[in-house]
Design an enzyme around this catalytic site. Structure first.
Site, PDB file in Angstrom:
ATOM      1  N   HIS A 167      -3.873   7.241  22.953  1.00 38.36           N
ATOM      2  CA  HIS A 167      -3.895   6.401  21.767  1.00 38.36           C
ATOM      3  C   HIS A 167      -4.879   7.061  20.807  1.00 38.36           C
ATOM      4  CE1 HIS A 167      -2.474   2.989  24.544  1.00 38.36           C
ATOM      5  NE2 HIS A 167      -1.449   3.485  23.871  1.00 38.36           N
ATOM      6  N   HIS A 196      -8.844   6.013  28.118  1.00 36.14           N
ATOM      7  CA  HIS A 196      -8.629   5.114  26.975  1.00 36.14           C
ATOM      8  C   HIS A 196      -9.925   4.397  26.627  1.00 36.14           C
ATOM      9  CE1 HIS A 196      -4.082   4.803  26.908  1.00 36.14           C
ATOM     10  NE2 HIS A 196      -4.319   5.563  27.939  1.00 36.14           N
ATOM     11  N   GLU A 220     -10.687   2.808  31.066  1.00 40.46           N
ATOM     12  CA  GLU A 220     -11.083   2.221  29.777  1.00 40.46           C
ATOM     13  C   GLU A 220     -12.591   2.406  29.707  1.00 40.46           C
ATOM     14  OE1 GLU A 220      -9.036   0.840  27.589  1.00 40.46           O
ATOM     15  OE2 GLU A 220      -7.189   0.709  28.758  1.00 40.46           O
ATOM     16  N   GLU A 279      -8.393   5.964  20.032  1.00 35.74           N
ATOM     17  CA  GLU A 279      -9.327   5.795  21.149  1.00 35.74           C
ATOM     18  C   GLU A 279      -9.929   7.167  21.414  1.00 35.74           C
ATOM     19  OE1 GLU A 279      -7.110   3.727  24.231  1.00 35.74           O
ATOM     20  OE2 GLU A 279      -6.373   2.295  22.738  1.00 35.74           O
TER      21      GLU A 279
HETATM   22 ZN    ZN Z   1      -5.306   2.911  25.003  1.00 38.53          ZN
END
Ligand code: ZN
Ligand code: NAG
Ligand code: NAG
Ligand code: NAG
Length: 501
Positions: A100, A231, A326, A103
């Site tokens: 993404h 991410h 994350e 990110e």
């Molecule tokens: Zn992401």
């Protein structure tokens, strides 16, 4: 006295300021210090990797796996004692960042990781030398450089939560992979005994984005053992399955390797400065998402269900175990925070690579010719349980080697290869010595009766799949037809979940 000191300091300061104005390039705070408090855009990333390749020429290889929609290179740096070569029994690991585009932390951490690996080689840091001696490490800092450039060039106050998330076609790359979960669950319901390498049976009319196509081909073209997808938007290590079994938005969906995946995710979380510690507020501000209270890990579908994700694609199409990390509540924080984020993640990033050495590995050969056997199927069963084998065999590569990540325990192992007697063994896995998978080799005896010819198989290309060149000895034509029916009737895109990280 104090007054005099003050004016001397003033004089020195003024002098320094004047010197700095006159000779900005001889500044006493060199560019190096700034490098890690600013984001590298595509040009800076390419320049940096070029620099690392020159600094560590013997142990690195730069390559591109394809181009983004807007034509930016998807650039990878490999660290290895023999870059570009898969040596038997040496695991391949990959890190992917910035899928993404908005990110951006993982992207920077991976550039810093590459820099640290190269410096470690130059300075003969024994841990780093040992790691690169025993592991091939592939680093793709940005899977979505177009999205990154968009976010990077948008003022912070205008960026919001989603600007730059998608690729330049507006597609979320983590929803665009072949949806092998649906096929897996379909087989599960129909009691069709197919659990692995499902891409070979998959046929859909989906058009894949160039970034997904490039990463998909890369993923199946090397014998990756372990992988992580970096991410931001939360702080947690997320493991398969990502798509729920029933279509429910939130439901724990165990993979056959649930235990091993938890072990991998916990390795990242517990080595992180905060992820597993109850020392920070949950990113979304509610108690229900307090991941730290569950060790900093979560099952993907239990958090929120995602179809067409990269993580489950790795597990269901290849031998690779991938988890999704994350790494920060904020997706694109101020560059000044990057050095602290590196400190928080450094140990985890290294320890995770070492996890490619848990469990067992070995060579599968012909007992007479000693030649490696490719595509042998390795099954394992928990020897202290009454359950059948873990429904996820791994296969050997062309070099005859296999890798089977496992948590400590006692296992029975069975190896099947066309034209050979099945090989069996028992093993106690302890994972006691970091970086040393237990070696379990198999020399298989050819079957006495009419050995089936061993068919050389190239790694399956996505293109072949699209061209409908799908063969299966497990399914009849009627079953395949029915399967195609089911797949074509499946909803094209899942509803966009509320949480998007
Ligand atoms: Zn992401
Ligand atoms: C790395 O591998 C080389 C060649 O196999 C060996 O000589 C060296 O001792 C190894 N170094 C470390 C730190 O493991
Ligand atoms: C094996 O099965 C036993 C009995 O169900 C269980 O206690 C143990 O944790 C299992 N071991 C592994 C490594 O899964
Ligand atoms: C594994 O451990 C068990 C229990 O300690 C022991 O009985 C068994 O012989 C061991 N098996 C192997 C293959 O080492």
């Amino acid at each position: 006295m104090a007054g005099r000191q003050f004016s001397v300091i003033c004089l020195i300061l003024t002098f320094a300021t004047i010197v700095q104005c006159l000779f900005p390039f001889s500044s006493s705070s060199p560019k190096k210090d700034d490098e890690w408090t600013h984001y590298h855009n595509q040009d800076a990333l390419e320049a940096k990797f070029g620099e690392l390749a020159q600094k560590c020429p013997k142990h690195t290889r730069l390559y591109t796996i394809g181009k983004s929609v807007e034509g930016r290179d998807l650039i990878v740096i490999e660290f290895s004692s023999h870059p570009g070569t898969h040596e038997a029994l040496k695991p391949e690991v990959k890190y992917i960042g910035n899928m993404h585009g908005n990110e951006a932390v993982g992207r920077e951490l991976l550039i810093k990781l590459a820099d640290t690996l190269c410096n470690g080689l130059v300075n003969k840091d024994s841990e780093i030398v040992k790691l690169i001696n025993s592991t091939n490490i592939h680093i793709l800092p940005s899977m979505n450089p177009d999205g990154f450039e968009l976010a990077y060039n948008t003022a912070k106050e205008d960026r919001g939560w989603l600007i730059g998330r998608s690729n330049a076609h507006g597609i979320d790359l983590n929803r665009n992979f072949p949806d092998l979960d649906s096929l897996f669950y379909y087989f599960e319901n129909m009691q069709v005994p197919r659990y692995d390498h499902l891409l070979e049976l998959f046929n859909d009319k989906h058009k894949y984005e160039p970034e997904v196509y490039a990463v998909g081909q890369w993923t199946i073209s090397l014998p990756f053992v372990l992988s992580a997808n970096l991410h931001e938007g939360d702080l947690v290590a997320n493991y398969p399955f990502d798509a729920s079994r029933t279509g429910s938005q939130q439901q724990y969906s165990k993979s056959p390797d649930d235990k091993t995946f938890r072990y991998l995710a916990e390795s990242y979380a517990s080595n992180h400065a905060h992820m597993a510690k109850n020392d920070h507020a949950p990113c979304d501000g509610t108690a229900s998402n307090a991941f730290a209270r569950q060790g900093g890990v979560t099952n993907g579908a239990k958090w929120y269900s995602v179809s067409g994700g990269m993580q489950d694609f790795n597990y269901l199409a290849t031998n690779a175990f991938e988890i999704t990390l994350e790494l920060s509540c904020e997706k694109f924080p101020d560059g000044k925070l990057l050095p602290q984020l590196w400190e928080d993640n450094k140990k985890s990033l290294f320890e995770f690579i070492w996890q490619a050495h848990i469990g067992i590995k070995g060579l599968i050969t012909d007992v007479n010719t000693h030649k490696p056997i490719a595509n042998a199927v390795v099954w394992v069963r928990n020897a202290t349980s009454t359950n059948g084998p873990i429904r996820h065999p791994v296969t050997s590569w062309f070099t005859g080697d296999y890798f089977r990540l496992l948590t400590p325990g006692s296992y029975e192992v069975a190896v099947e290869a066309d034209g050979y007697e099945t090989g069996t063994a028992t093993v106690n896995v302890t994972n006691a010595k970091r970086g040393q998978a237990q070696i379990l080799n198999f020399a298989l005896a050819p079957l006495q009766i009419e050995p089936l010819p061993q068919q050389p198989q190239e790694p399956q290309q996505l293109e072949e799949i699209e061209n409908n060149q799908v063969e299966s000895d497990m399914l009849s034509q009627a079953e395949l037809d029915e399967l195609e029916q089911v797949i074509s009737n499946m909803p094209d895109e899942e509803q966009q979940p509320v949480l998007v990280n």
